[in-house]
Scaffold this active site. Structure first.
Site, PDB file in Angstrom:
ATOM      1  CB  ALA A 132     151.539  79.089 -18.115  1.00 42.50           C
ATOM      2  NE  ARG A 133     151.104  86.132 -19.310  1.00 42.35           N
ATOM      3  CZ  ARG A 133     150.592  86.196 -18.213  1.00 42.35           C
ATOM      4  NH1 ARG A 133     149.939  85.321 -17.555  1.00 42.35           N
ATOM      5  NH2 ARG A 133     150.922  87.273 -17.388  1.00 42.35           N
ATOM      6  CD  GLU A 160     144.497  86.110 -21.988  1.00 37.10           C
ATOM      7  OE1 GLU A 160     144.176  87.189 -21.229  1.00 37.10           O
ATOM      8  OE2 GLU A 160     144.967  84.982 -21.374  1.00 37.10           O
ATOM      9  CG  HIS A 193     144.175  85.790 -17.584  1.00 32.20           C
ATOM     10  ND1 HIS A 193     145.080  86.223 -18.519  1.00 32.20           N
ATOM     11  CD2 HIS A 193     144.921  85.722 -16.590  1.00 32.20           C
ATOM     12  CE1 HIS A 193     146.148  86.395 -17.904  1.00 32.20           C
ATOM     13  NE2 HIS A 193     146.228  85.896 -16.820  1.00 32.20           N
ATOM     14  N   GLY A 252     143.055  83.215 -13.224  1.00 33.95           N
ATOM     15  CA  GLY A 252     144.078  82.588 -12.260  1.00 33.95           C
ATOM     16  C   GLY A 252     144.249  83.296 -11.029  1.00 33.95           C
ATOM     17  N   GLY A 266     158.352  76.228 -11.085  1.00 36.95           N
ATOM     18  CA  GLY A 266     158.552  77.378 -10.252  1.00 36.95           C
ATOM     19  C   GLY A 266     157.697  77.086  -8.874  1.00 36.95           C
ATOM     20  NE  ARG A 267     157.648  82.949  -5.493  1.00 40.46           N
ATOM     21  CZ  ARG A 267     158.375  83.628  -6.199  1.00 40.46           C
ATOM     22  NH1 ARG A 267     158.375  83.669  -7.551  1.00 40.46           N
ATOM     23  NH2 ARG A 267     159.419  84.525  -5.538  1.00 40.46           N
ATOM     24  CB  ILE A 268     152.437  78.685 -10.264  1.00 41.37           C
ATOM     25  CG1 ILE A 268     152.072  80.032  -9.747  1.00 41.37           C
ATOM     26  CG2 ILE A 268     151.130  77.971 -10.769  1.00 41.37           C
ATOM     27  CD1 ILE A 268     151.882  81.160 -10.833  1.00 41.37           C
ATOM     28  NE  ARG A 324     168.925  76.118 -13.577  1.00 40.81           N
ATOM     29  CZ  ARG A 324     168.677  77.039 -14.419  1.00 40.81           C
ATOM     30  NH1 ARG A 324     169.306  76.922 -15.442  1.00 40.81           N
ATOM     31  NH2 ARG A 324     168.009  78.274 -13.935  1.00 40.81           N
TER      32      ARG A 324
END
Ligand code: 8YV
Length: 328
Positions: free
Chosen positions: A242-243, A272, A290, A292, A159-161, A182
């Site tokens: 991400a997570r 967290e 965290h 980011g 995606g964007r990141i 995809r």
């Protein structure tokens, strides 16, 4: 906006310019103490507010949503990821959810690169060596690391990141590979000279670095588990911005201890602020709290997005960052 200002409850302390603007525009209740809301406080908030502004530290569960009063209109999340909000329950109640994508892309990609450089180049070990008085002068074979040039990077989630990571990694002369539900299309693949792997299990054994840049959804829970870690090269590094839930942390700790993979850089954790105890103190791991999107620029822009989403909603327009459950 109608004459009556929307009543907005913000669950955490936000950057000062954002709070000042919110005070001017809305009837807002800010959280001066910055203490995270309890379940009871969240329920009380959705029973009063027209708009709730939560963050990743709030568990906006179906229970919370179902307790909301009919006055609640909008959940304007401060953050891009919405895995802490039960979006389906929110939609079932007819409330709108918005998030803040785009404005934290570059900073999150920068932190990804920082980890990708820091682990193989042993930055933390180097800092600790200086602090411990172990640096006795340069010598040719001390603290050798691994270079990025020519290495294969497997990005999970283009995606964007993920694309922002690809752009940076390409500048470091890495070879870009990615796994996504995809293909990202010929344009993006051409731009980053990226190779698409439909099958994650086929991609993992080939990669020198793996970067997690996908959202956390039921489909990505423990996507990187013991079985997949075993497929990675023993020389490979894993980075997660991400997570935490995307990795089985217990399995990762075992893999790092056993040397199944070479190292990991983690900015996010499953529970967290608790970090899996077995991840603490390992030499081949860098753990960040965290960070980011943790720049003044990103956090301010995130706040501005929250404000725009609230304003457009109450001006009877479609907020720009509506979250649509079907594409999550
Ligand atoms: C945010 C993030 O700081 O936006 C996201 O999804 O992961 C973070 O960088 C956090 O979510 C704020 O709620």
């Amino acid at each position: 906006m109608s004459d009556k200002k929307p009543f907005v409850i913000v669950t955490r302390k936000l950057p000062e310019p954002v709070e000042a603007r919110m005070r001017a525009l809305f009837d807002v209740r800010l959280n001066e103490s910055d203490t995270p809301f309890t379940r009871e406080q969240l329920i009380a908030a959705v029973q009063e507010a027209d708009v709730l502004v939560p963050t990743v530290t709030d568990k906006v569960t179906a229970e919370v949503i179902n307790a909301a009063g009919p006055q609640l209109k909008l959940i304007a999340n401060f953050g891009a990821g919405v895995n802490h909000i039960d979006v389906d329950a929110t939609f079932a109640r007819g409330f709108t959810v918005t998030n803040t994508p785009g404005v934290l892309t570059d900073d999150t990609a920068d932190i990804t690169m920082a980890l990708m450089l820091a682990i193989p180049r042993r930055l933390l070990e180097g800092v600790r060596a200086i602090e411990a008085g172990e640096f006795k002068g340069w010598h040719p074979t001390w603290m050798m690391g691994t270079s990025l040039r020519g290495k294969k990077l497997g990005i999970i989630g283009m995606g964007r990141i993920g694309q922002a990571v690809a752009k940076r990694a390409k500048a470091f002369a890495m070879n870009i590979h990615y796994h996504n539900r995809r293909s990202a299309g010929a344009g993006i693949e051409g731009e980053y000279s990226a190779t698409y792997w439909e099958d994650l299990d086929a991609m993992l054994p080939e990669m020198d670095f793996v970067s997690l840049n996908c959202p956390y959804t039921p489909g990505t829970f423990h996507l990187i588990n013991a079985e997949r870690l075993a497929k990675m090269k023993p020389t490979a590094y894993l980075v997660n911005t991400a997570r935490g839930e995307v990795i089985d942390e217990a399995a990762l700790a075992e893999a790092l201890i056993a040397g199944t993979i070479a190292g990991a850089g983690l900015d996010v954790f499953e529970n967290e602020p608790v970090v899996h105890p077995k991840l603490l103190g390992l030499k081949n791991v860098i753990l960040l709290p965290h960070l980011g999107s943790g720049t003044i620029e990103a956090r301010t822009a995130m706040g501005e997005k929250v404000i725009i989403n609230i304003q457009t909603y109450f001006n009877a327009h479609r907020p720009p960052d509506r979250v649509i459950p079907a594409i999550m």
